[in-house]
Write a protein that holds these residues in place. Structure first.
Motif, mmCIF file in Angstrom:
data_model
loop_
_atom_site.group_PDB
_atom_site.id
_atom_site.type_symbol
_atom_site.label_atom_id
_atom_site.label_comp_id
_atom_site.label_asym_id
_atom_site.label_seq_id
_atom_site.Cartn_x
_atom_site.Cartn_y
_atom_site.Cartn_z
ATOM 1 N N TYR A 1 4.621 -3.220 5.260
ATOM 2 C CA TYR A 1 4.183 -1.826 5.206
ATOM 3 C C TYR A 1 3.107 -1.648 4.135
ATOM 4 O O TYR A 1 2.049 -1.058 4.389
ATOM 5 C CB TYR A 1 5.369 -0.891 4.927
ATOM 6 N N PHE A 2 3.355 -2.157 2.922
ATOM 7 C CA PHE A 2 2.390 -1.973 1.842
ATOM 8 C C PHE A 2 1.117 -2.792 2.054
ATOM 9 O O PHE A 2 0.042 -2.362 1.644
ATOM 10 C CB PHE A 2 3.035 -2.254 0.486
ATOM 11 N N GLU A 3 1.208 -3.935 2.691
ATOM 12 C CA GLU A 3 0.002 -4.683 3.036
ATOM 13 C C GLU A 3 -0.852 -3.897 4.032
ATOM 14 O O GLU A 3 -2.069 -3.788 3.873
ATOM 15 C CB GLU A 3 0.355 -6.060 3.597
ATOM 16 N N ASN A 4 -0.214 -3.325 5.060
ATOM 17 C CA ASN A 4 -0.928 -2.505 6.037
ATOM 18 C C ASN A 4 -1.536 -1.268 5.384
ATOM 19 O O ASN A 4 -2.684 -0.902 5.665
ATOM 20 C CB ASN A 4 -0.008 -2.080 7.189
ATOM 21 N N LEU A 5 -0.777 -0.636 4.511
ATOM 22 C CA LEU A 5 -1.265 0.551 3.821
ATOM 23 C C LEU A 5 -2.465 0.214 2.940
ATOM 24 O O LEU A 5 -3.473 0.927 2.945
ATOM 25 C CB LEU A 5 -0.141 1.175 2.982
ATOM 26 N N LEU B 1 -6.208 1.802 3.506
ATOM 27 C CA LEU B 1 -6.787 2.675 2.477
ATOM 28 C C LEU B 1 -7.822 1.983 1.599
ATOM 29 O O LEU B 1 -8.270 2.558 0.610
ATOM 30 C CB LEU B 1 -5.664 3.237 1.596
ATOM 31 N N LYS B 2 -8.225 0.778 1.967
ATOM 32 C CA LYS B 2 -9.092 -0.049 1.123
ATOM 33 C C LYS B 2 -10.371 0.668 0.686
ATOM 34 O O LYS B 2 -10.736 0.636 -0.471
ATOM 35 C CB LYS B 2 -9.442 -1.343 1.847
ATOM 36 N N HIS B 3 -11.061 1.341 1.576
ATOM 37 C CA HIS B 3 -12.355 1.947 1.259
ATOM 38 C C HIS B 3 -12.276 3.465 1.086
ATOM 39 O O HIS B 3 -13.303 4.135 1.117
ATOM 40 C CB HIS B 3 -13.370 1.597 2.351
ATOM 41 N N ILE B 4 -11.080 3.984 0.898
ATOM 42 C CA ILE B 4 -10.906 5.431 0.741
ATOM 43 C C ILE B 4 -10.726 5.745 -0.739
ATOM 44 O O ILE B 4 -9.888 5.128 -1.412
ATOM 45 C CB ILE B 4 -9.699 5.921 1.570
ATOM 46 N N PRO B 5 -11.490 6.697 -1.273
ATOM 47 C CA PRO B 5 -11.357 7.024 -2.694
ATOM 48 C C PRO B 5 -9.987 7.620 -3.027
ATOM 49 O O PRO B 5 -9.403 8.346 -2.220
ATOM 50 C CB PRO B 5 -12.472 8.034 -2.954
ATOM 51 N N ALA B 6 -9.486 7.324 -4.215
ATOM 52 C CA ALA B 6 -8.154 7.763 -4.644
ATOM 53 C C ALA B 6 -8.024 9.280 -4.685
ATOM 54 O O ALA B 6 -6.928 9.814 -4.500
ATOM 55 C CB ALA B 6 -7.832 7.170 -6.014
ATOM 56 N N CYS B 7 -9.117 9.996 -4.898
ATOM 57 C CA CYS B 7 -9.043 11.452 -5.037
ATOM 58 C C CYS B 7 -8.706 12.170 -3.734
ATOM 59 O O CYS B 7 -8.365 13.355 -3.748
ATOM 60 C CB CYS B 7 -10.336 12.003 -5.623
ATOM 61 N N ILE B 8 -8.771 11.482 -2.597
ATOM 62 C CA ILE B 8 -8.423 12.139 -1.329
ATOM 63 C C ILE B 8 -7.188 11.518 -0.664
ATOM 64 O O ILE B 8 -6.881 11.813 0.477
ATOM 65 C CB ILE B 8 -9.626 12.165 -0.349
ATOM 66 N N ILE B 9 -6.464 10.681 -1.403
ATOM 67 C CA ILE B 9 -5.205 10.121 -0.902
ATOM 68 C C ILE B 9 -4.074 10.886 -1.595
ATOM 69 O O ILE B 9 -3.948 10.855 -2.816
ATOM 70 C CB ILE B 9 -5.086 8.621 -1.199
ATOM 71 N N PHE B 10 -3.256 11.569 -0.813
ATOM 72 C CA PHE B 10 -2.170 12.384 -1.354
ATOM 73 C C PHE B 10 -0.822 11.877 -0.853
ATOM 74 O O PHE B 10 -0.718 11.368 0.252
ATOM 75 C CB PHE B 10 -2.333 13.855 -0.950
ATOM 76 N N ASN B 11 0.181 12.046 -1.675
ATOM 77 C CA ASN B 11 1.552 11.698 -1.327
ATOM 78 C C ASN B 11 2.432 12.882 -1.672
ATOM 79 O O ASN B 11 2.286 13.477 -2.734
ATOM 80 C CB ASN B 11 2.010 10.452 -2.093
ATOM 81 N N TYR B 12 3.339 13.238 -0.766
ATOM 82 C CA TYR B 12 4.280 14.319 -1.054
ATOM 83 C C TYR B 12 5.701 13.791 -0.949
ATOM 84 O O TYR B 12 5.985 12.823 -0.235
ATOM 85 C CB TYR B 12 4.082 15.507 -0.102
ATOM 86 N N ASP B 13 6.585 14.437 -1.653
ATOM 87 C CA ASP B 13 8.008 14.129 -1.535
ATOM 88 C C ASP B 13 8.782 15.332 -2.032
ATOM 89 O O ASP B 13 8.328 16.062 -2.906
ATOM 90 C CB ASP B 13 8.385 12.888 -2.334
ATOM 91 N N GLU B 14 9.929 15.539 -1.468
ATOM 92 C CA GLU B 14 10.785 16.629 -1.907
ATOM 93 C C GLU B 14 12.071 16.048 -2.439
ATOM 94 O O GLU B 14 12.489 14.956 -2.052
ATOM 95 C CB GLU B 14 11.025 17.622 -0.769
ATOM 96 N N THR B 15 12.670 16.760 -3.361
ATOM 97 C CA THR B 15 13.958 16.332 -3.887
ATOM 98 C C THR B 15 14.860 17.547 -3.981
ATOM 99 O O THR B 15 14.393 18.668 -4.178
ATOM 100 C CB THR B 15 13.824 15.631 -5.254
ATOM 101 N N LEU C 1 -2.707 12.140 3.861
ATOM 102 C CA LEU C 1 -1.451 12.696 3.366
ATOM 103 C C LEU C 1 -0.327 11.765 3.791
ATOM 104 O O LEU C 1 -0.107 11.545 4.982
ATOM 105 C CB LEU C 1 -1.222 14.100 3.922
ATOM 106 N N ILE C 2 0.366 11.213 2.812
ATOM 107 C CA ILE C 2 1.458 10.258 3.069
ATOM 108 C C ILE C 2 2.758 10.922 2.642
ATOM 109 O O ILE C 2 2.854 11.465 1.536
ATOM 110 C CB ILE C 2 1.254 8.960 2.276
ATOM 111 N N GLY C 3 3.757 10.874 3.512
ATOM 112 C CA GLY C 3 5.042 11.477 3.182
ATOM 113 C C GLY C 3 6.184 10.643 3.709
ATOM 114 O O GLY C 3 6.000 9.609 4.338
ATOM 115 N N ASP C 4 7.380 11.111 3.456
ATOM 116 C CA ASP C 4 8.572 10.407 3.932
ATOM 117 C C ASP C 4 9.011 10.966 5.275
ATOM 118 O O ASP C 4 8.267 11.698 5.930
ATOM 119 C CB ASP C 4 9.693 10.481 2.885
ATOM 120 N N ASN C 5 10.219 10.686 5.663
ATOM 121 C CA ASN C 5 10.732 11.128 6.966
ATOM 122 C C ASN C 5 11.328 12.527 6.875
ATOM 123 O O ASN C 5 12.343 12.822 7.451
ATOM 124 C CB ASN C 5 11.767 10.136 7.500
#
Length: 186
Positions: A41-45, A49-63, A178-182
């Motif tokens: 999974y992390f190799e594919n990710l 995302l190799k050529h995408i700038p970090a400022c437009i990669i978002f991750n969300y999670d709720e707790t 936008l990367i999130g969980d299930n």
């Protein structure tokens, strides 16, 4: 049949090899995910995302957090087997949704209370730090919602997406990831 004394002695004899720990409960589907699956999974990710700038990669999670009124010692009549303290609540769940970019930008939190309706006193004054941008999407600070159970559901997720993430994403120069969980596997 070995008893508790045998088990205690066994643990003492093998204390270098085994120990007792409190186990976390996980679902069978999560337990079936292998180390190789995670690495793949992390190799594919990384490749995606190799050529995408970090400022437009978002991750969300709720707790989900819960308050706990706790137990108290009471003075009761001798012989009372099950003393009870009457209160209007036991444990109340509250969900907090957080979202941030790979470059370190953190959007304001989205808080979901367990309630029939929202009370103004609950949200004023809400946490408000330096906004990540000066647009309305972030300058208003934390956002609030409510559900009957206090958990994120499809309706509250959609509200968060439309009121918090999408307006912020539109202020950026290009498409976002936008990367999130299930979360929506309800």
């Amino acid at each position: 049949m070995p008893g508790t004394d045998w088990a205690r002695s066994f643990l003492q004899r093998h204390k270098k090899d085994i120990s007792q720990k409190v186990a976390s409960n996980i679902q069978r589907a999560r337990a079936n995910v292998s180390r190789e699956d995670i690495v793949q999974y992390f190799e594919n990710l990384s490749e995606t995302l190799k050529h995408i700038p970090a400022c437009i990669i978002f991750n969300y999670d709720e707790t989900n957090v819960q308050d706990d009124p706790g137990k108290q010692r009471l003075l009761v009549r001798r012989g009372t087997k099950y003393p009870e303290r009457i209160c209007n609540f036991t444990k109340t769940p509250t969900t907090i949704m957080m979202c941030g970019s790979a470059s370190g930008v953190l959007l304001p939190p989205y808080v979901i209370c367990k309630a029939e309706k929202m009370w103004k006193q609950w949200i004023e004054p809400g946490p408000k730090d330096e906004p990540c941008c000066n647009n309305r999407c972030c300058s208003v600070g934390s956002r609030y919602n409510r559900t009957q159970h206090g958990w994120m559901d499809a309706q509250t997720f959609t509200d968060w997406l439309e009121s918090a993430f999408v307006p912020h994403a539109k202020s950026l120069p290009r498409r976002n990831v936008l990367i999130g969980d299930n979360l929506l596997a309800v």
